[in-house]
Structures are given as structure tokens and as C-alpha cells.
Design a protein around this motif. Structure first.
Motif, PDB file in Angstrom:
ATOM      1  N   PHE A   1      -9.964   1.426  -1.295  1.00 23.57           N
ATOM      2  CA  PHE A   1      -8.773   2.019  -0.685  1.00 23.57           C
ATOM      3  C   PHE A   1      -7.739   2.370  -1.751  1.00 23.57           C
ATOM      4  O   PHE A   1      -7.133   3.437  -1.692  1.00 23.57           O
ATOM      5  N   TYR A   2      -7.554   1.484  -2.710  1.00 16.82           N
ATOM      6  CA  TYR A   2      -6.594   1.752  -3.793  1.00 16.82           C
ATOM      7  C   TYR A   2      -6.946   3.038  -4.526  1.00 16.82           C
ATOM      8  O   TYR A   2      -6.091   3.904  -4.746  1.00 16.82           O
ATOM      9  N   THR A   3      -8.210   3.177  -4.898  1.00 20.41           N
ATOM     10  CA  THR A   3      -8.630   4.364  -5.641  1.00 20.41           C
ATOM     11  C   THR A   3      -8.477   5.626  -4.801  1.00 20.41           C
ATOM     12  O   THR A   3      -7.971   6.645  -5.291  1.00 20.41           O
ATOM     13  N   LEU A   4      -8.898   5.567  -3.542  1.00 21.89           N
ATOM     14  CA  LEU A   4      -8.767   6.733  -2.676  1.00 21.89           C
ATOM     15  C   LEU A   4      -7.293   7.089  -2.480  1.00 21.89           C
ATOM     16  O   LEU A   4      -6.936   8.270  -2.431  1.00 21.89           O
ATOM     17  N   GLY A   5      -6.444   6.077  -2.378  1.00 13.71           N
ATOM     18  CA  GLY A   5      -5.019   6.337  -2.258  1.00 13.71           C
ATOM     19  C   GLY A   5      -4.460   6.989  -3.500  1.00 13.71           C
ATOM     20  O   GLY A   5      -3.664   7.936  -3.422  1.00 13.71           O
ATOM     21  N   LYS A   6      -4.847   6.509  -4.659  1.00 13.56           N
ATOM     22  CA  LYS A   6      -4.395   7.095  -5.915  1.00 13.56           C
ATOM     23  C   LYS A   6      -4.864   8.538  -6.071  1.00 13.56           C
ATOM     24  O   LYS A   6      -4.177   9.372  -6.673  1.00 13.56           O
ATOM     25  N   LEU A   7      -6.040   8.835  -5.539  1.00 16.48           N
ATOM     26  CA  LEU A   7      -6.592  10.192  -5.641  1.00 16.48           C
ATOM     27  C   LEU A   7      -6.067  11.112  -4.538  1.00 16.48           C
ATOM     28  O   LEU A   7      -6.452  12.278  -4.474  1.00 16.48           O
ATOM     29  N   GLY A   8      -5.210  10.612  -3.667  1.00 16.47           N
ATOM     30  CA  GLY A   8      -4.661  11.431  -2.599  1.00 16.47           C
ATOM     31  C   GLY A   8      -5.653  11.737  -1.496  1.00 16.47           C
ATOM     32  O   GLY A   8      -5.489  12.709  -0.762  1.00 16.47           O
ATOM     33  N   LEU A   9      -6.680  10.896  -1.356  1.00 15.62           N
ATOM     34  CA  LEU A   9      -7.741  11.152  -0.380  1.00 15.62           C
ATOM     35  C   LEU A   9      -7.561  10.372   0.913  1.00 15.62           C
ATOM     36  O   LEU A   9      -8.315  10.571   1.868  1.00 15.62           O
ATOM     37  N   VAL A  10      -6.605   9.465   0.953  1.00 12.90           N
ATOM     38  CA  VAL A  10      -6.359   8.667   2.143  1.00 12.90           C
ATOM     39  C   VAL A  10      -4.859   8.435   2.248  1.00 12.90           C
ATOM     40  O   VAL A  10      -4.171   8.288   1.233  1.00 12.90           O
ATOM     41  N   ALA A  11      -4.350   8.452   3.469  1.00 16.39           N
ATOM     42  CA  ALA A  11      -2.922   8.210   3.692  1.00 16.39           C
ATOM     43  C   ALA A  11      -2.642   6.725   3.510  1.00 16.39           C
ATOM     44  O   ALA A  11      -3.248   5.883   4.169  1.00 16.39           O
ATOM     45  N   THR A  12      -1.742   6.384   2.604  1.00 10.19           N
ATOM     46  CA  THR A  12      -1.439   4.986   2.326  1.00 10.19           C
ATOM     47  C   THR A  12      -0.387   4.417   3.268  1.00 10.19           C
ATOM     48  O   THR A  12      -0.167   3.208   3.286  1.00 10.19           O
ATOM     49  N   SER A  13       0.255   5.278   4.043  1.00 13.75           N
ATOM     50  CA  SER A  13       1.240   4.820   5.028  1.00 13.75           C
ATOM     51  C   SER A  13       1.146   5.697   6.274  1.00 13.75           C
ATOM     52  O   SER A  13       2.085   6.429   6.606  1.00 13.75           O
TER      53      SER A  13
ATOM     54  N   PRO B   1       0.803  -1.227   0.000  1.00 16.36           N
ATOM     55  CA  PRO B   1       0.000   0.000   0.000  1.00 16.36           C
ATOM     56  C   PRO B   1       0.834   1.275   0.000  1.00 16.36           C
ATOM     57  O   PRO B   1       0.421   2.275  -0.591  1.00 16.36           O
ATOM     58  N   ASP B   2       1.988   1.259   0.658  1.00 18.29           N
ATOM     59  CA  ASP B   2       2.802   2.473   0.697  1.00 18.29           C
ATOM     60  C   ASP B   2       3.325   2.849  -0.682  1.00 18.29           C
ATOM     61  O   ASP B   2       3.641   4.006  -0.942  1.00 18.29           O
ATOM     62  N   ARG B   3       3.385   1.865  -1.596  1.00 16.30           N
ATOM     63  CA  ARG B   3       3.805   2.121  -2.976  1.00 16.30           C
ATOM     64  C   ARG B   3       2.641   2.027  -3.960  1.00 16.30           C
ATOM     65  O   ARG B   3       2.804   2.331  -5.140  1.00 16.30           O
ATOM     66  N   LEU B   4       1.501   1.531  -3.474  1.00  8.62           N
ATOM     67  CA  LEU B   4       0.333   1.275  -4.318  1.00  8.62           C
ATOM     68  C   LEU B   4       0.710   0.404  -5.509  1.00  8.62           C
ATOM     69  O   LEU B   4       0.309   0.639  -6.646  1.00  8.62           O
ATOM     70  N   GLN B   5       1.492  -0.640  -5.208  1.00  6.16           N
ATOM     71  CA  GLN B   5       1.958  -1.551  -6.237  1.00  6.16           C
ATOM     72  C   GLN B   5       1.868  -2.998  -5.782  1.00  6.16           C
ATOM     73  O   GLN B   5       2.053  -3.309  -4.601  1.00  6.16           O
ATOM     74  N   MET B   6       1.601  -3.889  -6.737  1.00  7.60           N
ATOM     75  CA  MET B   6       1.681  -5.317  -6.495  1.00  7.60           C
ATOM     76  C   MET B   6       3.133  -5.737  -6.677  1.00  7.60           C
ATOM     77  O   MET B   6       3.817  -5.265  -7.598  1.00  7.60           O
ATOM     78  N   ALA B   7       3.624  -6.627  -5.809  1.00  5.87           N
ATOM     79  CA  ALA B   7       5.027  -7.019  -5.874  1.00  5.87           C
ATOM     80  C   ALA B   7       5.196  -8.499  -5.621  1.00  5.87           C
ATOM     81  O   ALA B   7       4.490  -9.099  -4.795  1.00  5.87           O
ATOM     82  N   ALA B   8       6.143  -9.099  -6.340  1.00  7.72           N
ATOM     83  CA  ALA B   8       6.610 -10.433  -5.983  1.00  7.72           C
ATOM     84  C   ALA B   8       7.496 -10.272  -4.757  1.00  7.72           C
ATOM     85  O   ALA B   8       8.361  -9.394  -4.711  1.00  7.72           O
TER      86      ALA B   8
ATOM     87  N   THR C   1      16.228  -3.507   0.207  1.00  3.87           N
ATOM     88  CA  THR C   1      16.364  -3.283   1.656  1.00  3.87           C
ATOM     89  C   THR C   1      15.016  -3.082   2.333  1.00  3.87           C
ATOM     90  O   THR C   1      14.959  -3.014   3.567  1.00  3.87           O
ATOM     91  N   ALA C   2      13.937  -2.973   1.546  1.00  6.08           N
ATOM     92  CA  ALA C   2      12.601  -2.786   2.117  1.00  6.08           C
ATOM     93  C   ALA C   2      12.150  -4.049   2.837  1.00  6.08           C
ATOM     94  O   ALA C   2      12.442  -5.174   2.391  1.00  6.08           O
ATOM     95  N   ARG C   3      11.468  -3.890   3.946  1.00  4.43           N
ATOM     96  CA  ARG C   3      10.988  -5.025   4.722  1.00  4.43           C
ATOM     97  C   ARG C   3       9.496  -4.864   5.006  1.00  4.43           C
ATOM     98  O   ARG C   3       9.025  -3.771   5.364  1.00  4.43           O
ATOM     99  N   TYR C   4       8.790  -5.972   4.877  1.00  2.00           N
ATOM    100  CA  TYR C   4       7.342  -5.987   5.106  1.00  2.00           C
ATOM    101  C   TYR C   4       6.965  -7.235   5.892  1.00  2.00           C
ATOM    102  O   TYR C   4       7.670  -8.240   5.897  1.00  2.00           O
TER     103      TYR C   4
ATOM    104  N   VAL D   1       2.332  -5.077   5.227  1.00  2.00           N
ATOM    105  CA  VAL D   1       2.480  -4.040   6.241  1.00  2.00           C
ATOM    106  C   VAL D   1       3.964  -3.705   6.347  1.00  2.00           C
ATOM    107  O   VAL D   1       4.772  -4.623   6.542  1.00  2.00           O
ATOM    108  N   PRO D   2       4.374  -2.436   6.209  1.00  2.00           N
ATOM    109  CA  PRO D   2       5.789  -2.112   6.400  1.00  2.00           C
ATOM    110  C   PRO D   2       6.279  -2.608   7.758  1.00  2.00           C
ATOM    111  O   PRO D   2       5.558  -2.543   8.764  1.00  2.00           O
ATOM    112  N   ALA D   3       7.497  -3.124   7.792  1.00  2.00           N
ATOM    113  CA  ALA D   3       8.022  -3.723   9.016  1.00  2.00           C
ATOM    114  C   ALA D   3       8.039  -2.741  10.171  1.00  2.00           C
ATOM    115  O   ALA D   3       7.928  -3.140  11.335  1.00  2.00           O
ATOM    116  N   SER D   4       8.167  -1.461   9.882  1.00  2.00           N
ATOM    117  CA  SER D   4       8.224  -0.447  10.943  1.00  2.00           C
ATOM    118  C   SER D   4       6.855  -0.115  11.518  1.00  2.00           C
ATOM    119  O   SER D   4       6.759   0.576  12.535  1.00  2.00           O
ATOM    120  N   ASP D   5       5.786  -0.592  10.876  1.00  2.00           N
ATOM    121  CA  ASP D   5       4.426  -0.308  11.331  1.00  2.00           C
ATOM    122  C   ASP D   5       4.066  -1.278  12.444  1.00  2.00           C
ATOM    123  O   ASP D   5       4.092  -2.497  12.243  1.00  2.00           O
TER     124      ASP D   5
END
Length: 375
Positions: free
Chosen positions: A120-132, A31-38, A60-63, A79-83
Motif C-alpha cells: 500500500f505504501y508503494t502504491l500510494g507513493k506511485l499515485g496508484l491508490v488513494a491514501t485518504s 497514510p494520508d501523509r505517508l509518514q511515520m509519526a510520534a 491540530t490534526a486528529r487521528y 485513521v483520520p478522525a473524520s473518517d
């Protein structure tokens, strides 16, 4: 929803996927990147995952995987590891779940969460919700998914930042019955989430945003008695002559708040369908242009502040295409609407409010008001 691609092998991915069918990589939505990842587990770091890399340099990113994935197999967000919150930014918005010991409720809950993650994805893309959001907090409306009890029917709706959804809406048979009874040809789970989020954002963007007078100039005076307006609407049986002249739906005629929520939902329909079409590199012949002049569909969630006229110009032929594809499969029209000048004026207002909000967030670093949710 647009299609994604596995960054490890390039294979197309869909929003709900949990494994790449080509390279067998585990998948997670970041969610913090709004991307699907392997992703792959990190050796020596129990419970932590990182985006998978084809090169020698590892990310170096951890989730962590959302707790609802680990325990319920019901979520694919990370979820980001720091959350510190064990739940992802979407799942932590759900405060009350239906009784999962009832055999029909786990599937209902899963379907509702899928729709909520898409919202949530759409609201995040529109800048209407904090993704992180920081410190495990939540941003956006809080949800309760409830089932009818004897003598205690559950009404889907919004009040003071809380959205209640009757889990029966996740049953196709029940939703179809209500669609016919309530004269709502576009009654879907995702449509409910979009509509109720409109009420939430009316509070945040209109009432709290100092836009009440501008809103009234377009939608009318919302201070009229809301409950009485709804009673009058249902007493009429939902029949309002010539409602198409100024509204996106018949239900929108009930009250200015419902008009806004229906228009808001319709705008989200619009930008999401355009994003999907753009992800498939769709090109359209726009009415009035040379028949050989094909225009690439714009992705309104990636282009910052797209011109509303461009969205409408592409929306009309795109919906004709969607309806034609549906008819070729023997299905009813996916988009049974024809937007009037009055309805387009209201959609433009929603578009302008969202663009103003996106501009403020991007230029001033202002995040929407954050709330703490009980998970």
C-alpha cells in the motif's frame, strides 16, 4: 522500505515500529501523509491522537488508531478522525480473514498484513491508490486471506478486483517447499502481493485505460486461452529454453497476463530497493564512469517521474552490492536475476504507464476508481 525518523527526537524508525526506542513515544503511520509519526493521546478527546510536537504549538490534526491495532495489536496505521471507518485504509481492503481461533493463523495474518501495508505504501507513493479516500471507502484491490480446508484447496490469485492469498504462504517452510517445486527462486509474501496487484492494475491501467494495443505490441496477445496456457506451462515443468532473453522470470513465459504481472512486480522490487538505498544516502560507482565519481542513488518514489535509464544504471550495481552483502553472510543471492534487453523493454513500458498515471493524477486531480470494501 526506507527508514523514517521520529519527528520528536530524531531517532531512526522502521515501518513496523509502534514505539520509539529513544523517547518512548507511541508511533503510528499516517497514510494520508505517508509518514511515520510520534503520536500522543489528546486530553479530553477520548480515543483521539495527534502528532507529538516539541514546541508550544500543538498539532491540530486528529487521528484514531486502526481498530486492528486496538483490538488485535496487528496494525500500526492511523485513521483520520473524520473518517467513519474503524479500519485503516490498508486493513479495510481485507474482506475475509482466516479463522483466528486456530493457533497458527494470528501470526500468519499479521505477516500478510505487514506485506500488504508495504505494498500500500508503494502504491500510494506511485499515485496508484488513494491514501485518504472519502467517507470510509476503500481504494485498491480487495483481499481474502484463506486457509486450505479438506477437499477445498485455496489458490492464490486475482479475479475481478479480488486477490485471494493462501495463508500457508506466510509459513516459511511451506513457502520454501513451493519455491523449489514451482521453480520460483524469488517466492516471498511481498512478492505475491506485488504480483497479484499487477493483475489488478492490468485491468485498471491497461484494459480500462485504453492501452490494450500498446500492451500487445510489447507483451503479446493476452486474448489467448489463459487457463490452457497455464496448463501447458505446468505440463512443461516450467522449463522454457532461453526465457532470460525476453522475460524477467520463467513463469512470465506462461501468458502475457503473467508476463505483465511478473514485470510489474519486478518494477516494484526495483523502485522499493532504490528508495531504501537512497534513504541510507547510498552512493554508487556507476559502470563506465570514473571510479572516483560516486553518484547518489535516486529515490524514484520522491522524484516525480525519474528517467528509466537512470534507474537501470543504478539498479545494476546496487543489486551486485546486495548480492555481495548476502554472500558475505553465507546466504544465497538476494537478487538472482540478470535483466536482458527484452526484459528491460517491458520494465520500461510498466515505468511509462505508471508515470503517465502519476502525471494525470497530479495535474488533473484525478483519483483512481474507488471501491467500497466489506471490512
Amino acid at each position: 522500505m526506507k527508514t523514517f525518523h521520529c519527528q520528536y527526537c530524531g531517532h531512526p524508525l522502521f515501518f513496523e515500529n509502534v514505539e520509539c526506542l529513544k523517547c518512548n513515544s507511541a508511533l503510528a503511520f499516517l497514510p494520508d501523509r505517508l509518514q511515520m509519526a510520534a503520536v500522543e493521546e489528546v486530553a479530553g478527546e477520548e480515543g483521539l491522537w495527534r502528532p507529538r510536537s516539541r514546541g508550544k504549538k500543538q498539532s491540530t490534526a486528529r487521528y484514531r488508531l486502526c481498530d486492528n491495532h486496538t483490538k488485535q495489536n496487528a496494525c500500526n496505521f492511523a485513521v483520520p478522525a473524520s473518517d467513519p471507518n474503524p479500519l485503516c485504509v490498508s486493513c479495510r481492503l481485507t474482506r475475509v480473514l482466516p479463522d483466528l481461533t486456530q493457533p497458527e493463523n494470528p501470526v500468519r495474518w499479521y505477516r500478510l498484513e505487514v506485506a500488504k501495508r508495504r505494498l500500500f505504501y508503494t502504491l500510494g507513493k506511485l499515485g496508484l491508490v488513494a491514501t485518504s479516500p472519502p467517507d470510509g471507502t476503500a481504494d485498491g484491490p480487495i483481499f481474502e486471506f484463506l486457509a486450505d480446508m479438506p477437499g477445498q484447496p485455496v489458490m492464490t490469485g486475482h479475479a475481478d478486483g479480488l486477490i485471494t492469498i493462501n495463508v500457508a504462504e506466510a509459513d516459511e517452510q511451506e513457502r520454501t517447499r513451493l519455491r523449489v517445486a514451482m521453480h520460483e527462486p524469488y517466492r516471498t509474501i511481498l512478492g505475491h502481493f506485488r504480483h497479484e496487484s499487477g493483475h489488478y492494475y492490468w485491468d485498471r491501467l491497461i484494459a480500462e485505460g485504453g492501452r490494450t494495443e500498446a500492451f500487445r505490441a510489447v507483451f503479446g496477445d493476452e486474448s489467448q486461452d489463459y487457463q490452457q496456457a497455464l496448463q501447458d506451462h505446468y505440463a512443461r515443468g516450467g522449463t522454457v529454453p532461453d526465457w532470460q532473453d525476453n522475460f524477467v522470470s520463467e513463469y512470465a513465459t506462461a501468458h502475457p497476463w503473467e508476463d505483465w504481472a511478473e514485470t510489474w512486480a519486478h518494477y516494484l522490487h526495483m523502485v522499493d530497493l532504490l528508495e531504501t538505498a537512497a534513504s541510507y544516502n547510498t552512493r554508487m560507482s556507476i559502470p563506465g564512469s570514473d571510479e572516483h565519481d560516486l553518484e547518489e542513488v535516486v529515490n524514484p518514489l520522491e522524484t516525480g517521474y525519474p528517467d528509466f535509464n537512470v534507474l537501470v544504471e543504478q539498479w545494476v550495481p546496487l543489486t551486485l552490492l546486495v548480492n555481495s552483502l548476502n554472500r558475505s553472510l553465507g546466504q544465497d543471492d538476494a537478487y538472482p536475476f540478470a535483466l536482458s534487453v527484452g526484459a528491460l523493454q517491458k520494465l520500461r513500458y510498466v515505468h511509462d504507464v505508471i508515470c503517465e498515471t502519476r502525471s494525470q493524477v497530479s495535474t488533473e486531480g484525478v483519483q483512481p476508481k474507488r471501491e467500497t470494501a466489506a471490512a
